[in-house]
Design a protein around this motif. Sequence first.
Motif, PDB file in Angstrom:
ATOM      1  N   LEU A   1       0.847  -1.189   0.000  1.00 31.36           N
ATOM      2  CA  LEU A   1       0.000   0.000   0.000  1.00 31.36           C
ATOM      3  C   LEU A   1       0.883   1.238   0.000  1.00 31.36           C
ATOM      4  O   LEU A   1       1.723   1.414   0.881  1.00 31.36           O
ATOM      5  CB  LEU A   1      -0.914   0.004   1.227  1.00 31.36           C
ATOM      6  N   PHE A   2       0.702   2.076  -1.007  1.00 30.99           N
ATOM      7  CA  PHE A   2       1.468   3.318  -1.146  1.00 30.99           C
ATOM      8  C   PHE A   2       0.559   4.472  -0.722  1.00 30.99           C
ATOM      9  O   PHE A   2      -0.476   4.713  -1.332  1.00 30.99           O
ATOM     10  CB  PHE A   2       1.917   3.488  -2.598  1.00 30.99           C
ATOM     11  N   ARG A   3       0.962   5.176   0.332  1.00 31.79           N
ATOM     12  CA  ARG A   3       0.133   6.250   0.882  1.00 31.79           C
ATOM     13  C   ARG A   3       0.705   7.610   0.499  1.00 31.79           C
ATOM     14  O   ARG A   3       1.879   7.886   0.739  1.00 31.79           O
ATOM     15  CB  ARG A   3       0.053   6.143   2.402  1.00 31.79           C
TER      16      ARG A   3
ATOM     17  N   VAL B   1       4.396  13.109   0.037  1.00 33.45           N
ATOM     18  CA  VAL B   1       3.620  14.289   0.430  1.00 33.45           C
ATOM     19  C   VAL B   1       3.720  15.330  -0.679  1.00 33.45           C
ATOM     20  O   VAL B   1       4.808  15.594  -1.205  1.00 33.45           O
ATOM     21  CB  VAL B   1       4.138  14.889   1.755  1.00 33.45           C
ATOM     22  N   HIS B   2       2.580  15.896  -1.024  1.00 32.71           N
ATOM     23  CA  HIS B   2       2.524  16.943  -2.045  1.00 32.71           C
ATOM     24  C   HIS B   2       1.773  18.138  -1.467  1.00 32.71           C
ATOM     25  O   HIS B   2       0.794  17.985  -0.738  1.00 32.71           O
ATOM     26  CB  HIS B   2       1.786  16.421  -3.284  1.00 32.71           C
ATOM     27  N   SER B   3       2.248  19.338  -1.781  1.00 30.63           N
ATOM     28  CA  SER B   3       1.533  20.549  -1.391  1.00 30.63           C
ATOM     29  C   SER B   3       1.795  21.621  -2.433  1.00 30.63           C
ATOM     30  O   SER B   3       2.946  21.922  -2.748  1.00 30.63           O
ATOM     31  CB  SER B   3       1.987  21.040  -0.012  1.00 30.63           C
TER      32      SER B   3
ATOM     33  N   GLY C   1      10.983   8.402   1.956  1.00 24.79           N
ATOM     34  CA  GLY C   1       9.776   9.039   1.435  1.00 24.79           C
ATOM     35  C   GLY C   1      10.084  10.396   0.829  1.00 24.79           C
ATOM     36  O   GLY C   1      11.061  11.052   1.193  1.00 24.79           O
ATOM     37  N   MET C   2       9.237  10.823  -0.090  1.00 24.05           N
ATOM     38  CA  MET C   2       9.474  12.059  -0.834  1.00 24.05           C
ATOM     39  C   MET C   2       8.429  13.119  -0.494  1.00 24.05           C
ATOM     40  O   MET C   2       7.284  12.807  -0.160  1.00 24.05           O
ATOM     41  CB  MET C   2       9.442  11.796  -2.340  1.00 24.05           C
ATOM     42  N   MET C   3       8.852  14.367  -0.622  1.00 26.17           N
ATOM     43  CA  MET C   3       7.945  15.489  -0.415  1.00 26.17           C
ATOM     44  C   MET C   3       8.193  16.530  -1.505  1.00 26.17           C
ATOM     45  O   MET C   3       9.325  16.967  -1.717  1.00 26.17           O
ATOM     46  CB  MET C   3       8.156  16.097   0.973  1.00 26.17           C
ATOM     47  N   VAL C   4       7.126  16.911  -2.203  1.00 23.33           N
ATOM     48  CA  VAL C   4       7.201  17.923  -3.256  1.00 23.33           C
ATOM     49  C   VAL C   4       6.349  19.114  -2.835  1.00 23.33           C
ATOM     50  O   VAL C   4       5.145  18.981  -2.594  1.00 23.33           O
ATOM     51  CB  VAL C   4       6.704  17.369  -4.609  1.00 23.33           C
ATOM     52  N   LEU C   5       6.985  20.276  -2.746  1.00 24.73           N
ATOM     53  CA  LEU C   5       6.319  21.495  -2.299  1.00 24.73           C
ATOM     54  C   LEU C   5       6.425  22.557  -3.385  1.00 24.73           C
ATOM     55  O   LEU C   5       7.515  22.818  -3.901  1.00 24.73           O
ATOM     56  CB  LEU C   5       6.966  22.019  -1.012  1.00 24.73           C
TER      57      LEU C   5
END
Length: 316
Positions: free
Chosen positions: A9-11, A97-99, A162-166
Amino acid sequence: MNNFSSSNLFRLADLGCSVGPNTFTAMQNILEAVQHKYQSQGLASKIPEFQVFFNDQGSNDFNTLFTSMPKERQYYAAGVPGSFYGRLFPQSFLHFVHSSYALHWLSRVPEELLDKNSPAWNKGRIHCTNASDAVVDAYAAQFTKDMEGFLDARGKELVSGGMMVLITLGCPNGMPYSNLPTGLMFDFLESCLNNMAKEVSNSTGLLSEGQVDSFNLPVYAASPMEITELVERNGCFSIERLELTNVRTEADPKLDEKACVMHLRAGFESIISKHFGNDIIDELFDRLVKKVKESFHLILSSCRGGTQLSVVLQRK
């Protein structure tokens, strides 16, 4: 992909999702990129299921969000109300996470701006554009506090790797806010509000100078240097990419005065009407169109620089 091999499961989460449709496009693009990554590594049989968490303030219209959700989506969906400047998810829970265009909103207006005894009292102004150093410092301090909370929370919620794109409003290092398109528009808006207040100062009107003095836009465009310092101080993330880009391209339709005002109204009408009431809105933005026409060349020249900050972080 090895970081996620223990789970099927990819959240992923979109923080500050609003009501769509941009959030759906972003989530689908990320999902397809992850699928392509698995396929390119010969792991097509191990492509996980996807769960998307749509986050925004509790006052967000989640009913509209979910009723407009794509019917053919390839993910399970859930809503998560609450401020992203604090914890929203369990420990080591998210993979991505994306924002987009949410982090420039401060959690609150700095208190000093409303204190008549403070050097940061922002009388007659609605933002830090062309304001005193004390006002600029108050905005910067509030942004720093908010981002420290944001990075600390995401550091706990993201799995290792984990990755985060802002994506948010940005400001070149050392550039005054008054040189940015948004800064110019805020300055024009401020001028219109002050003019309306002065016109009715000696009579019963819709707007008072006191109302203008107590109104400040909780918006801050950070520089690459500020973001770099905050990320490095936090220590949980490596910076994979950080750049300022131009929001507009040569292929975009020609920018005009009404379009500029329309975009500003779409983003700020609710906060303006909440403070001043609905009765001034049409008059205010009609005046703003005229004001922008007078100095539209400044808007056009300010759009040449990079004002969109894109940041890609990886959890260590």
